[in-house]
Write a protein that holds these residues in place. Sequence first.
Motif, PDB file in Angstrom:
ATOM      1  N   ASN A  97      30.736 -13.685  -1.222  1.00 41.84           N
ATOM      2  CA  ASN A  97      30.544 -12.977  -0.568  1.00 41.84           C
ATOM      3  C   ASN A  97      29.690 -12.116  -0.584  1.00 41.84           C
ATOM      4  OD1 ASN A  97      30.226 -12.067   2.174  1.00 41.84           O
ATOM      5  ND2 ASN A  97      32.784 -11.308   2.074  1.00 41.84           N
ATOM      6  N   GLU A 107      28.595 -13.701  10.770  1.00 41.50           N
ATOM      7  CA  GLU A 107      27.839 -13.759   9.260  1.00 41.50           C
ATOM      8  C   GLU A 107      26.718 -13.282   9.248  1.00 41.50           C
ATOM      9  OE1 GLU A 107      26.115 -17.996   6.600  1.00 41.50           O
ATOM     10  OE2 GLU A 107      26.727 -17.741   9.066  1.00 41.50           O
ATOM     11  N   LYS A 128      24.720 -14.030   2.024  1.00 37.17           N
ATOM     12  CA  LYS A 128      25.473 -14.423   3.027  1.00 37.17           C
ATOM     13  C   LYS A 128      26.269 -13.241   2.546  1.00 37.17           C
ATOM     14  CE  LYS A 128      24.366 -19.508   3.178  1.00 37.17           C
ATOM     15  NZ  LYS A 128      25.120 -20.795   3.024  1.00 37.17           N
ATOM     16  N   TYR A 145      29.768 -11.780   5.093  1.00 36.98           N
ATOM     17  CA  TYR A 145      31.065 -12.482   6.066  1.00 36.98           C
ATOM     18  C   TYR A 145      32.133 -10.780   5.680  1.00 36.98           C
ATOM     19  CZ  TYR A 145      28.985 -17.154   5.285  1.00 36.98           C
ATOM     20  OH  TYR A 145      28.609 -17.669   4.972  1.00 36.98           O
TER      21      TYR A 145
END
Length: 493
Positions: free
Chosen positions: A211, A95, A117, A119
């Motif tokens: 994401n 992350e 964020k 991932y």
Amino acid sequence: MRRRKRWVTICQLIIGVVFILTGTFLYFQFEWLYDKILNTALTISPTSTAFKVWRKNDPPLIMDIYLFNWTNPEDIRVPGVKPRLQEIGPYRFKEVKEKMNITFDDAKKTVSYMHRKLYHFDAENSVRNLSDVITTLNAVPLAIAYKFRDANIFVKKGISFGLSSMGTKVHVTKTAGEILFDGYKDDILSALSWLPINDVKEKFGIFYGKNGTIGNDGRYVMSVANDKNFGKLLSWNDRKETNFYTGQCNSMKGSAGEFYPLNRKRDRIQFYSSELCRLATLEYERDVVIKGVQAYRYTARNIFDNGTLRKENACFCTGECQPSGVLNVSNCRLNSPSFLSFPHFYNADPYYTEAVEGLNPNNPKHEFYITMQPKTGIIMDLSAKMQLNFLLRPDDSISIYNDVPKIFFPIFYFDQDVRMRDELAQNLLMIQNLPEYSNYLIMILMFLGVLNIAWFVCSVFYCRKTKFPQNTQSGEEVPLQENVIKQGLVLVN
């Protein structure tokens, strides 16, 4: 020559006084100077070192995700047969959390920002593969039934007919990747996409469409003043309180979750969590030592209490109070039947684990805690673990939920452990030992100061060199012993 010696003697006195004054200043003002140095080092500004670290985490954080595989979904209506769950995982992700749309307000000493964020699946270090086939609750019809749980019977019958005509089931079987980030197509969502309804996506996944997006968890305004408000959350989504709960449970206070004021105490720390949609309070548990650095550990054991253990938490019930151990977050999750807990219902009422099979709450594996260096307020060690549960409940007006038991059904949980790097440990160790170093420095300064002043006093009053008589004829000095003998002979004669 005499003038030079006199200046040297005066300089000794001045140096001695300076050493003593400096040592005295450090003795009485060290704490103030200590805090001043730390405040300067932790300043958040566009050019500060702390800002660069805060803006983007490097290296990426490690997040392990565990899914619960439902092995006997066909027995959901069989009396006395509990859902059997199998924990599958971990699925490891990296992350990267980055602050975006950053705006400083120098007058108010605040900074506003959003999160982006990212991932990335770490296939090399992941125990399981995203191609694993998982059976779990069918979240889409469950959310619709929950949203219309208080509607009249005609609306519910219409929903029941629609779900039955599509062949909807209580469970769904998909790959782990589809359940998490990739999403999967659903006939109900496809039908709803034709209607003028906001926030309807063509696929469903727990993290589908999140994401890499900016601001998914809201906009934060944080204080950057070097005082007791340092790191404090001032507003979230332009609000100073939420409307998810009632009364004091809507308050937003405490830290924004990353910085805390100096000089922490053995009491509690507070931060606002957008995942919890509420203020989180962690209480001091014990002192610990990590890589030689002394720290305080704060645990979140009572964070999911709803008033059973602490009366002040009753306002988190949002209607129907459940046994302690789960938090109703449906109001901040688009009115979906979402409830949070610790993994495997750790530290929760046995009511939850007794409704299913396959859970094994374990401490410290499922514990949530933060370890903090008390002087700086820097987080040294973090173990964040949280489980998402969907509420399955019977509804006689919707056929697919006839005769099903009421169960808080575990879907997945994440485990994110952040450990202090050696470089930070060395810096914190130096900061921790700085008071001890200062004591040594004070003693050295005082000793040197006294030594120089003593030297000055000796030079002026006691340590003058004796002037020896000289031979007036030759101009040579007469040795002391010879001069004394001669004087004695003269006296005898």
